[in-house]
Design an enzyme around this catalytic site. Structure first.
Site, short mmCIF file in Angstrom:
data_model
loop_
_atom_site.label_atom_id
_atom_site.label_comp_id
_atom_site.label_asym_id
_atom_site.label_seq_id
_atom_site.Cartn_x
_atom_site.Cartn_y
_atom_site.Cartn_z
CE LYS A 143 -3.96 -1.79 2.60
NZ LYS A 143 -5.00 -1.69 1.57
CG ASP A 152 -3.86 -4.10 -0.46
OD1 ASP A 152 -4.02 -4.56 0.69
OD2 ASP A 152 -4.00 -2.90 -0.75
NE ARG A 185 -10.77 -9.54 -2.56
CZ ARG A 185 -11.09 -8.65 -3.48
NH1 ARG A 185 -11.37 -9.03 -4.71
NH2 ARG A 185 -11.16 -7.36 -3.17
N1 BES Z 1 -8.21 -3.86 4.02
C1 BES Z 1 -8.37 -3.41 2.71
C2 BES Z 1 -9.68 -2.66 2.48
C3 BES Z 1 -9.88 -1.36 3.21
C4 BES Z 1 -9.64 -0.17 2.59
C5 BES Z 1 -10.38 -1.35 4.49
C6 BES Z 1 -9.86 1.02 3.26
C7 BES Z 1 -10.60 -0.16 5.16
C8 BES Z 1 -10.36 1.02 4.54
C9 BES Z 1 -8.33 -4.59 1.74
O1 BES Z 1 -7.57 -5.66 2.14
C10 BES Z 1 -7.76 -4.06 0.46
O2 BES Z 1 -6.66 -3.63 0.48
N2 BES Z 1 -8.55 -4.11 -0.60
C11 BES Z 1 -8.14 -3.60 -1.86
C12 BES Z 1 -8.66 -4.53 -2.93
C13 BES Z 1 -8.09 -4.29 -4.29
C14 BES Z 1 -6.64 -4.65 -4.31
C15 BES Z 1 -8.87 -5.11 -5.29
C16 BES Z 1 -8.74 -2.20 -2.03
O3 BES Z 1 -9.84 -1.96 -1.57
O4 BES Z 1 -8.07 -1.36 -2.61
ZN ZN Z 2 -7.33 -5.95 4.21
ZN ZN Z 3 -5.49 -5.48 1.60
#
Ligand code: BES
Ligand code: ZN
Ligand code: ZN
Length: 497
Positions: A258, A328, A332
């Site tokens: 991230k 990331d 899931r």
């Molecule tokens: N933990 C994050 C989602 C998240 C984002 C939670 C902001 C709380 C606040 C999750 O694991 C993630 O990183 N999801 C990605 C998915 C993408 C790579 C398809 C996202 O939402 O960007």
């Molecule tokens: Zn996450």
């Molecule tokens: Zn994530």
């Protein structure tokens, strides 16, 4: 903070401060004895506006209506104002609206939420906590309610609000202190305190369960993963429910790292698991006649030489192969294995999962609303109604076949991300759908709490940081389906013969 009810009139109760509500800005009610002073102080009676008349030992608070949401919010604001004074004891009376139960509960909840502050790591502790609140059973509009009834509602609300605060505290704990083993220990302590069954799986246990997706996510972490299975099994259970929670004690994104500004707050990625634990606490303390299993997958998503990689293909517990294109999208993967476990081991009547799953859900609904997804329209409807009665916001996001197709992989059964950058919250839920067996499709609800679980600025009666999203709505929904089942039972002529 202790809250008690009393059959005495307001004037007969001794306390440092009395909270008096100004409803719908109307100042001509006999309880509002200091109308002139309030006007002189510039008090308008706006929702959540407070005015302290310290010589009169009164704190006035504005409330737009006697809707439970307004009442909850006003009482939280009032207690926040009381905390700025030296007062230790508070008295107030009832403000009953359409539904007495809801308003009494909202008052108690609001006060406990107003008293909440996460100050564990601050050298200078919070203001003055309120020690005792006495609620007189006298009502603002002359309605009457049996004092024992009011006391029972208060007790119910206290359990629910404290369970919500319990969830908040765990979510707020920094990631180096709330590592997976520690979160599992917290669950064990909850099981001991509340007489729950508890199974904890370590890496070997996960291997034995063929949880290849979950294990891959955890590989680069120095802290070993845990799966915790809590169970509350009362004798008179009407349903069996499995709750599955995402427990990423930290989500750095893994090799698909991230950006720095998105990584901050990712200690909150365990909020789904913490909500499940809060629900287990509430349900067992309320003694609800429902069998509830809480299954949480707890790990970190880190980087390292042994990290799982984009291009890897993983095999989940049910044999499904998953092409990784972004590490990331890890929640899931953990949920996939936990959902398979829940169906196999519990065989539930309802299967709910809670996860801070996608940023896309926050884009779609805003920060304050939980994304509600599933195949069963009436299940989604009954749950969202319960959420609203509990004072939580939900928005339903609809499935469709086109988004599902975007998860196709050429080299595995499914890909862990969609090929489109749009519709990410729904795509994530449709990925989970690959792990829901046919017989459970209509029993399953997915709750994406990425928005409300953790908000950096305070909102309404919710503090900055963790809110405990998911706890109140789920317990409310349980109460609702229990009531419906009881009604059906009593109207069933074949029953009780
Ligand atoms: N933990 C994050 C989602 C998240 C984002 C939670 C902001 C709380 C606040 C999750 O694991 C993630 O990183 N999801 C990605 C998915 C993408 C790579 C398809 C996202 O939402 O960007
Ligand atoms: Zn996450
Ligand atoms: Zn994530």
């Amino acid at each position: 903070m202790q809250i008690e009810t009393s059959p005495l009139k307001r004037h007969e109760i001794d306390a440092d401060i009395e909270i008096v509500c100004v409803v719908a800005k109307k100042m001509d009610h006999p309880w509002i004895e200091e109308k002139d002073l309030l006007e002189m102080a510039g008090f308008k009676g706006e929702q959540d506006e407070t005015c302290l008349l310290i010589e009169k030992k009164r704190l006035y608070v504005g409330v737009d209506s006697l809707h439970h949401d307004d009442v909850r919010s006003a009482y939280a604001a009032a207690i926040r104002a009381v905390r700025k004074t030296q007062a230790q004891t508070v008295k107030t009376a009832l403000y009953l609206g359409k539904c007495s139960a809801q308003n009494v509960k909202a008052m108690a909840e609001g006060m406990i939420f107003g008293d909440y502050e996460y100050d564990t790591y601050r050298s200078e502790k919070a203001k003055h906590p309120v020690k005792k609140v006495t609620i007189s059973c006298e009502d603002f509009n002359g309605k009457t309610i049996a004092c024992e009834k009011a006391a029972a509602y208060v007790q119910n609300a206290v359990i629910l609000a404290q369970a919500t605060n319990y969830t908040r505290n765990i979510v707020n704990t920094p990631p180096d202190d709330m590592i997976p083993e520690m979160l599992a220990l917290k669950a064990v302590a909850l099981a001991e305190a509340n007489d729950l069954e508890c199974i904890v799986l370590d890496e070997k246990g996960l291997e034995a369960e063929n949880m290849g997706a979950f294990l891959a996510v955890s590989r680069a972490s120095d802290h070993p993963p845990r799966l915790v299975h809590l169970a509350y099994k009362p004798k008179n259970a009407k349903f069996k429910v499995a709750l599955v929670g995402k427990g990423l004690t930290y989500d750095s994104g893994g090799l698909s790292l991230k950006p720095a500004e998105y990584m901050v707050t990712m200690k909150s990625d365990k909020a789904g698991a913490c909500a499940v634990m809060g629900i287990m606490k509430a349900v067992s303390e309320l003694g609800l006649p429902i069998e509830v299993h809480g299954i949480v997958g707890v790990t970190e998503n880190m980087i390292g030489g042994n990290a799982y990689k984009p291009d890897d293909i993983l095999t989940a517990k049910n044999g499904t192969t998953i092409e990784i294109r972004n590490t990331d999208a890890e929640g899931r993967l953990v949920l996939a294995d936990c959902l398979c476990y829940a169906q196999e081991k519990v065989k539930p009547d309802y299967l709910l999962d809670f996860a801070t799953l996608t940023g896309a859900c926050v884009v779609a609904l805003g920060e304050y609303t939980t994304g509600l997804m599933g195949h069963d329209r009436s299940l989604k409807h009954s749950f969202s109604k319960a959420a609203s009665n509990a004072g939580e916001l939900t928005g339903t996001l609809p499935f469709n076949r086109y988004l599902k197709k975007l998860l196709k992989s050429d080299i595995a059964d499914v890909c862990n991300i969609s090929s489109s950058r749009y519709g990410g919250a729904i795509a994530a839920a449709l990925f989970l759908d690959h792990f829901i067996e046919k017989e459970y499709k209509h029993k399953w609800l997915h709750l994406d709490i990425a928005g409300p679980a953790y908000v950096e600025k305070a909102w309404g009666y919710n503090p900055a940081g963790a809110s405990g999203a998911g706890v109140r709505m789920t317990v409310k929904w349980f109460e609702q389906i229990i009531k419906q089942a009881e009604k059906k039972q009593s109207s069933d002529p074949s029953h009780g013969e």
